[in-house]
Design a protein around this motif. Structure first.
Motif, short mmCIF file in Angstrom:
data_model
loop_
_atom_site.label_atom_id
_atom_site.label_comp_id
_atom_site.label_asym_id
_atom_site.label_seq_id
_atom_site.Cartn_x
_atom_site.Cartn_y
_atom_site.Cartn_z
N UNK A 12 0.64 -1.08 -0.18
CA UNK A 12 -0.06 -0.12 0.05
C UNK A 12 1.29 1.21 -0.33
N UNK A 13 0.37 2.08 -0.69
CA UNK A 13 1.19 3.70 -0.68
C UNK A 13 1.39 4.05 0.78
N UNK A 14 1.09 4.44 1.78
CA UNK A 14 1.75 4.79 2.75
C UNK A 14 2.45 3.74 3.78
N UNK A 53 -14.73 -8.98 -4.54
CA UNK A 53 -15.81 -9.29 -2.98
C UNK A 53 -15.89 -7.90 -2.20
N UNK A 54 -14.63 -7.30 -2.84
CA UNK A 54 -14.37 -5.78 -1.49
C UNK A 54 -15.13 -4.96 -2.06
N UNK A 92 2.64 -1.91 6.91
CA UNK A 92 1.69 -3.03 7.85
C UNK A 92 0.59 -3.35 7.39
N UNK A 93 -0.15 -2.89 6.03
CA UNK A 93 -1.39 -2.77 5.63
C UNK A 93 -1.42 -3.94 4.75
N UNK A 94 -2.14 -4.39 4.82
CA UNK A 94 -2.12 -5.80 3.95
C UNK A 94 -3.70 -5.21 2.72
N UNK A 100 -9.56 -1.93 0.46
CA UNK A 100 -10.82 -1.41 0.70
C UNK A 100 -10.58 0.81 0.47
N UNK A 101 -9.63 0.82 1.47
CA UNK A 101 -9.52 2.30 1.01
C UNK A 101 -8.63 3.10 0.49
N UNK A 102 -8.30 2.35 -0.51
CA UNK A 102 -8.08 2.85 -2.25
C UNK A 102 -9.78 2.48 -3.08
N UNK A 103 -10.45 1.75 -2.06
CA UNK A 103 -12.02 1.99 -3.56
C UNK A 103 -12.92 3.30 -2.73
#
Length: 109
Positions: A12-14, A53-54, A92-94, A100-103
Protein backbone atom coordinates in the motif's frame (compact mmCIF):
# COMPACT_ATOMS: atom_id res chain seq x y z
CA UNK A 1 -2.29 -15.17 -17.67
CA UNK A 2 -1.71 -18.77 -16.75
CA UNK A 3 -4.08 -20.43 -14.31
CA UNK A 4 -4.03 -17.72 -11.64
CA UNK A 5 -1.62 -19.61 -9.38
CA UNK A 6 1.17 -17.04 -9.74
CA UNK A 7 1.85 -15.48 -6.36
CA UNK A 8 2.24 -11.77 -5.70
CA UNK A 9 2.44 -9.36 -2.78
CA UNK A 10 1.19 -5.79 -2.95
CA UNK A 11 2.37 -2.82 -0.91
CA UNK A 12 0.00 0.00 0.00
CA UNK A 13 1.16 3.52 -0.79
CA UNK A 14 1.43 4.68 2.84
CA UNK A 15 3.83 1.81 3.55
CA UNK A 16 5.84 2.64 0.42
CA UNK A 17 6.11 6.32 1.42
CA UNK A 18 7.15 5.35 4.95
CA UNK A 19 9.88 3.12 3.52
CA UNK A 20 11.19 5.89 1.25
CA UNK A 21 11.31 8.37 4.14
CA UNK A 22 13.12 5.81 6.31
CA UNK A 23 15.62 5.23 3.47
CA UNK A 24 16.32 8.96 3.32
CA UNK A 25 16.71 9.25 7.10
CA UNK A 26 18.46 6.01 8.01
CA UNK A 27 19.64 4.35 4.81
CA UNK A 28 23.26 3.87 3.88
CA UNK A 29 24.27 5.66 0.65
CA UNK A 30 24.42 3.25 -2.27
CA UNK A 31 22.72 0.42 -0.37
CA UNK A 32 19.78 -1.15 -2.22
CA UNK A 33 16.70 -1.75 -0.07
CA UNK A 34 13.78 -3.94 -1.09
CA UNK A 35 10.67 -2.36 0.29
CA UNK A 36 7.26 -3.91 0.00
CA UNK A 37 4.86 -6.21 1.69
CA UNK A 38 6.55 -9.51 2.45
CA UNK A 39 3.81 -11.03 4.60
CA UNK A 40 0.54 -10.78 2.64
CA UNK A 41 1.24 -12.97 -0.36
CA UNK A 42 -1.62 -14.34 -2.44
CA UNK A 43 -2.29 -15.94 -5.78
CA UNK A 44 -3.52 -13.81 -8.66
CA UNK A 45 -6.73 -15.85 -8.59
CA UNK A 46 -7.25 -15.11 -4.87
CA UNK A 47 -6.51 -11.44 -5.57
CA UNK A 48 -9.25 -11.28 -8.23
CA UNK A 49 -11.77 -13.01 -5.96
CA UNK A 50 -10.98 -10.74 -2.99
CA UNK A 51 -11.03 -7.56 -5.11
CA UNK A 52 -14.41 -8.51 -6.59
CA UNK A 53 -15.86 -9.30 -3.15
CA UNK A 54 -14.57 -6.06 -1.61
CA UNK A 55 -15.92 -4.04 -4.55
CA UNK A 56 -19.32 -5.72 -4.22
CA UNK A 57 -19.06 -7.45 -7.59
CA UNK A 58 -19.82 -11.02 -8.61
CA UNK A 59 -16.98 -13.50 -8.41
CA UNK A 60 -14.99 -13.27 -11.63
CA UNK A 61 -14.98 -15.92 -14.31
CA UNK A 62 -11.53 -17.25 -15.07
CA UNK A 63 -10.00 -18.22 -18.37
CA UNK A 64 -6.84 -20.28 -18.20
CA UNK A 65 -4.12 -19.33 -20.64
CA UNK A 66 -2.40 -22.32 -22.20
CA UNK A 67 1.03 -21.39 -20.82
CA UNK A 68 2.96 -18.66 -19.11
CA UNK A 69 4.50 -15.97 -21.24
CA UNK A 70 8.26 -16.15 -21.62
CA UNK A 71 9.90 -14.44 -18.66
CA UNK A 72 6.87 -14.66 -16.37
CA UNK A 73 7.52 -15.22 -12.69
CA UNK A 74 5.42 -17.74 -10.80
CA UNK A 75 6.24 -16.00 -7.51
CA UNK A 76 7.21 -12.41 -6.80
CA UNK A 77 7.79 -11.55 -3.15
CA UNK A 78 10.27 -8.96 -1.88
CA UNK A 79 13.01 -9.92 0.55
CA UNK A 80 12.71 -7.04 3.00
CA UNK A 81 15.15 -8.32 5.64
CA UNK A 82 17.67 -5.51 5.07
CA UNK A 83 14.98 -2.82 5.22
CA UNK A 84 13.61 -4.40 8.38
CA UNK A 85 16.97 -4.60 10.14
CA UNK A 86 18.53 -1.33 8.92
CA UNK A 87 15.53 0.95 8.48
CA UNK A 88 13.21 -0.65 11.01
CA UNK A 89 10.65 -0.88 8.19
CA UNK A 90 7.92 -3.47 7.83
CA UNK A 91 4.76 -2.97 5.80
CA UNK A 92 1.64 -2.85 7.98
CA UNK A 93 -1.26 -2.55 5.53
CA UNK A 94 -2.48 -5.82 4.05
CA UNK A 95 -4.07 -6.23 0.64
CA UNK A 96 -7.71 -6.25 1.75
CA UNK A 97 -7.29 -3.21 4.01
CA UNK A 98 -5.38 -1.33 1.32
CA UNK A 99 -7.89 -2.23 -1.39
CA UNK A 100 -10.78 -1.11 0.85
CA UNK A 101 -9.00 2.20 1.54
CA UNK A 102 -8.41 2.66 -2.20
CA UNK A 103 -12.09 2.01 -2.98
CA UNK A 104 -13.15 4.54 -0.33
CA UNK A 105 -10.75 7.15 -1.69
CA UNK A 106 -11.89 6.50 -5.27
CA UNK A 107 -15.50 7.27 -4.30
CA UNK A 108 -14.42 10.76 -3.19
CA UNK A 109 -12.73 11.81 -6.42
Amino acid sequence: HGDGSAQRAFCYISDTVQAIVRCLLFGRPGEPYNVGNSWDERTVRDLAVAASRLAGLAEPEFVTAPHYQKGSLSRCLPNTMLAESTLNFKATVGFEDGFTRTLSWHKTV
